[in-house]
Design an enzyme around this catalytic site. Structure first.
Site, PDB file in Angstrom:
ATOM      1  N   TYR A 145      37.030 -74.603  74.272  1.00  0.00           N
ATOM      2  CA  TYR A 145      36.978 -75.930  73.653  1.00  0.00           C
ATOM      3  C   TYR A 145      36.507 -76.937  74.685  1.00  0.00           C
ATOM      4  O   TYR A 145      37.008 -76.967  75.809  1.00  0.00           O
ATOM      5  CB  TYR A 145      38.366 -76.325  73.137  1.00  0.00           C
ATOM      6  CG  TYR A 145      38.400 -77.677  72.457  1.00  0.00           C
ATOM      7  CD1 TYR A 145      37.686 -77.903  71.275  1.00  0.00           C
ATOM      8  CD2 TYR A 145      39.155 -78.724  72.980  1.00  0.00           C
ATOM      9  CE1 TYR A 145      37.728 -79.140  70.642  1.00  0.00           C
ATOM     10  CE2 TYR A 145      39.202 -79.959  72.348  1.00  0.00           C
ATOM     11  CZ  TYR A 145      38.490 -80.162  71.186  1.00  0.00           C
ATOM     12  OH  TYR A 145      38.536 -81.383  70.557  1.00  0.00           O
ATOM     13  N   ASP A 240      34.568 -77.038  82.987  1.00  0.00           N
ATOM     14  CA  ASP A 240      35.340 -77.997  82.196  1.00  0.00           C
ATOM     15  C   ASP A 240      36.795 -77.857  82.638  1.00  0.00           C
ATOM     16  O   ASP A 240      37.516 -76.964  82.197  1.00  0.00           O
ATOM     17  CB  ASP A 240      35.175 -77.689  80.703  1.00  0.00           C
ATOM     18  CG  ASP A 240      36.000 -78.633  79.832  1.00  0.00           C
ATOM     19  OD1 ASP A 240      36.820 -79.399  80.385  1.00  0.00           O
ATOM     20  OD2 ASP A 240      35.830 -78.587  78.601  1.00  0.00           O
ATOM     21  N   LYS A 268      42.696 -85.550  80.745  1.00  0.00           N
ATOM     22  CA  LYS A 268      44.139 -85.293  80.739  1.00  0.00           C
ATOM     23  C   LYS A 268      44.854 -85.780  82.014  1.00  0.00           C
ATOM     24  O   LYS A 268      45.096 -86.964  82.147  1.00  0.00           O
ATOM     25  CB  LYS A 268      44.394 -83.825  80.412  1.00  0.00           C
ATOM     26  CG  LYS A 268      43.776 -83.499  79.026  1.00  0.00           C
ATOM     27  CD  LYS A 268      44.227 -82.251  78.354  1.00  0.00           C
ATOM     28  CE  LYS A 268      43.750 -82.244  76.910  1.00  0.00           C
ATOM     29  NZ  LYS A 268      42.642 -81.362  76.603  1.00  0.00           N
TER      30      LYS A 268
HETATM   31  C1  PLP Z   1      41.344 -81.666  75.810  1.00  0.00           C
HETATM   32  C2  PLP Z   1      40.071 -81.014  76.228  1.00  0.00           C
HETATM   33  C3  PLP Z   1      38.820 -81.618  76.055  1.00  0.00           C
HETATM   34  C4  PLP Z   1      38.650 -82.890  75.275  1.00  0.00           C
HETATM   35  O1  PLP Z   1      39.319 -83.954  75.838  1.00  0.00           O
HETATM   36  P1  PLP Z   1      39.689 -85.218  74.907  1.00  0.00           P
HETATM   37  O2  PLP Z   1      40.265 -86.193  75.856  1.00  0.00           O
HETATM   38  O3  PLP Z   1      40.642 -84.701  73.881  1.00  0.00           O
HETATM   39  O4  PLP Z   1      38.410 -85.674  74.301  1.00  0.00           O
HETATM   40  C5  PLP Z   1      37.715 -81.017  76.594  1.00  0.00           C
HETATM   41  N1  PLP Z   1      37.811 -79.849  77.274  1.00  0.00           N
HETATM   42  C6  PLP Z   1      38.992 -79.225  77.448  1.00  0.00           C
HETATM   43  C7  PLP Z   1      39.056 -77.969  78.239  1.00  0.00           C
HETATM   44  C8  PLP Z   1      40.154 -79.777  76.917  1.00  0.00           C
HETATM   45  O5  PLP Z   1      41.311 -79.131  77.044  1.00  0.00           O
END
Ligand code: PLP
Length: 435
Positions: A145, A240, A268
Site C-alpha cells: 500500500y 516507502d 506517520k
Molecule cells: C499509511 C501509508 C501510506 C499513506 O499515508 P497517508 O498519510 O495515509 O496518506 C503510504 N504508504 C504506506 C506504507 C503507509 O503505511
C-alpha cells in the site's frame, strides 16, 4: 457490541453526513462488524470512548503515535507553536529542524521535501523519479500500500484488501497503464520484468517492511536483488517508509537491512500525530523539484509550523530517551508473551514482529512473505477475537490484515493484559466451537 449508547448515537449522526460514517474506510469496522467506538480522548496507551469506557490501544492511530497518545512534551510544544500562529505560508524554523533530523538519521538522504500525508509523499516521489529519469514505468508489489494515489491503486490497498476488491473504481485504465505489479519474495519474477522492460522503468517502489497486508517480512536477498537490478538498469529504488521510517529505528528499514534507496518516503511517525509526510533523496535528485527543476510539487500547508513542531519534538524525545531500544525490548517481550499465548491455545497461528510492529498471523506454517500466501479463512476467527478483546477493554486493529503497534507509553503490564485477554478470548473460541 462494545460500543455504548453514546458511541452509537454519534455514529448514527456520522452515517448521515460522512460516507460509511468515517473519513477513512477501515475505521468503519466492516471487516469485523459492529459499531466503531467514538473516541473522546486519549492518553498514553489508552483511549477513552464517549461512553466513558477505557481501552488499552494497540492501534496507535495506525502508526504515528510512537510516544503514545497526547505525550505531555509533544502537547506542550504543539500548544506553544500554535500560539505563535498555525500557518505562515513562508519558511519557518521547525521545518528546518524536522528536515535536519530526517536527513541526519536516514542513510543517503541529503534533502527532503515535506508534505501533509504519506499519500502525497509517494505520489510526489514517483513523479520526481519519472521526471529525473525521463521514463514512465513504475513497478510496485502485490499487497503493498502506498496511499490512495491513482496509479498506485493497482491490485492493492489497505482498506481494499479488507473489502476483498482488487482495485479502486474511479481509476481509469489509462492511469495505471504505466504501473507494473510484481509479487513480493520472488527474484525470478523481478529479474524477468527488468529483462523485458528495464530501459523503460523509472522506479521500483516498495514497503521494505510490508506492513499493510499483514506483516510480510522480506528476505534481505530479495531487497538486495531490487537494489542491484534498479542500479544496473538506471531505475530508482524508492523505499516507502511511511510506516517503517523512524519506527524500526532512526534509519528505518534502510538501516535495518543495510540497503540505501535512491528516494525514501515518510509519514506517520515523523508527524508526531499531526498530518505530515516527506520524501527525500540525494541533492542531485531533489534538484529536479521546483523551484530548482521542472518537477512541480507544492502545498499550502506543507511545512506547517505546528505539524513540523510535533514531528521534530517526537523525534527529539525518541532520540533523547533511547526510545527505539525501549521499543525493541517491549517488542521482544510482546513477541514472547503473545507467541506463548497462541501456542498454548493450540491454534495454527504465529506472531510476526519487527521492532514495535506486530501481526498475529492466523494460519499454520511459516508466516507468508507474499500477499497471496495469506489465508483469508482466519477472518471469522479474527472477528471473534477482536470483539472479545474489545469487550474486555483491549483495542486491536479491526481487520486481520492490519498490524499492531507499540508505543513508548506501553508497559510490560499492558502487554500482559493483552496476552491474558487474548488467552481468554482464544479459550472462549474453543468453547463456542465444542458447544
Ligand atoms: C499509511 C501509508 C501510506 C499513506 O499515508 P497517508 O498519510 O495515509 O496518506 C503510504 N504508504 C504506506 C506504507 C503507509 O503505511
Amino acid at each position: 457490541m462494545s460500543a455504548g449508547e453514546k458511541s452509537k448515537q454519534i455514529f448514527e449522526r456520522a452515517l448521515k453526513v460522512l460516507p460509511g460514517g468515517v473519513n477513512s474506510p477501515v475505521r468503519a469496522f466492516r471487516a469485523v462488524g459492529g459499531t466503531p467506538l467514538v473516541v473522546e480522548s486519549a492518553s498514553g496507551s489508552r483511549l477513552t470512548s464517549v461512553d466513558g469506557r477505557e481501552y488499552l490501544d494497540f492501534v496507535c492511530s495506525w502508526g504515528p503515535l510512537i510516544l503514545g497518545h497526547a505525550h505531555p512534551r509533544v502537547i506542550e510544544a504543539v500548544t506553544e507553536a500554535a500560539a505563535r500562529g498555525t500557518t505562515y505560508g513562508a519558511p519557518c524554523l521547525p521545518e528546518v529542524e524536522l528536515a535536519e533530523r530526517i536527513v541526519d538519521a536516514y542513510p543517503g538522504l541529503e534533502q527532503v521535501r515535506c508534505v501533509s500525508s504519506g499519500t502525497e509523499a509517494t505520489m510526489s516521489a514517483v513523479r520526481l523519479a519519472r521526471g529525473a529519469t525521463g521514463r514512465n514505468l513504475v513497478v510496485k508489489f502485490a499487497g503493498s500500500y502506498h496511499g490512495h494515489v491513482d496509479h498506485l491503486m493497482v491490485a492493492a490497498g489497505s482498506g481494499l484488501v479488507t473489502f476483498g476488491t482488487p482495485s479502486s473504481a474511479g481509476v481509469p485504465e489509462d492511469m495505471v497503464k504505466n504501473t507494473l505489479v510484481a509479487p513480493l519474495d520472488d527474484e525470478a519474477a523481478i529479474e524477468q520484468l527488468f529483462a523485458e522492460h528495464g530501459r523503460e522503468i523509472a522506479a521500483v517502489i516498495l514497503e521494505p517492511i510490508p506492513a499493510n497486508n499483514g506483516l510480510l517480512l522480506q528476505r534481505p536477498e530479495f531487497l538486495q536483488t531490487l537494489r542491484r537490478l534498479t542500479s544496473a538498469h538506471g531505475a530508482l529504488l524508492i523505499f516507502d517508509e511511511v510506516i517503517s521510517g523512524f519506527r524500526v529505528g532512526p534509519g528505518g528499514a534502510a538501516a535495518h537491512y543495510g540497503i540505501t534507496p535512491d528516494l525514501a518516503c515518510f509519514g506517520k511517525v515523523i508527524g508526531g500525530g499531526l498530518p505530515v509526510g516527506a520524501f527525500g533523496g540525494s541533492k542531485d535528485l531533489m534538484h529536479h523539484l521546483a523551484p530548482n527543476g521542472g518537477v512541480y510539487q507544492a502545498g499550502t500547508l506543507s511545512g506547517n509550523p505546528v505539524a513540523m513542531t510535533a514531528g521534530a519534538t517526537t523525534l527529539r524525545l525518541l532520540e533523547e530517551s533511547d526510545g527505539w531500544a525501549r521499543l525493541e525490548s517491549l517488542g521482544a517481550y510482546l513477541e514472547g508473551k503473545l507467541g506463548a499465548t497462541l501456542d498454548a491455545a493450540g491454534r495454527p497461528a504465529s506472531l510476526v514482529r519487527v521492532g514495535s510492529i506486530f501481526w498475529m498471523c492466523l494460519q499454520a506454517g511459516e508466516p507468508p512473505r507474499a500477499a497471496d500466501g495469506i489465508d483469508g479463512d482466519g477472518a471469522d476467527f479474527y472477528k471473534h477475537l477482536f470483539h472479545q478483546l474489545l469487550d474486555q477493554g483491549v483495542a486491536i486493529a479491526p481487520s486481520m490484515y492490519e498490524v499492531g503497534f507499540l508505543s513508548t507509553a506501553h508497559t510490560e503490564a499492558d502487554i500482559d493484559q493483552l496476552a491474558d485477554t487474548l488467552g481468554r478470548a482464544l479459550a472462549s473460541v474453543g468453547e463456542s466451537e465444542t458447544a
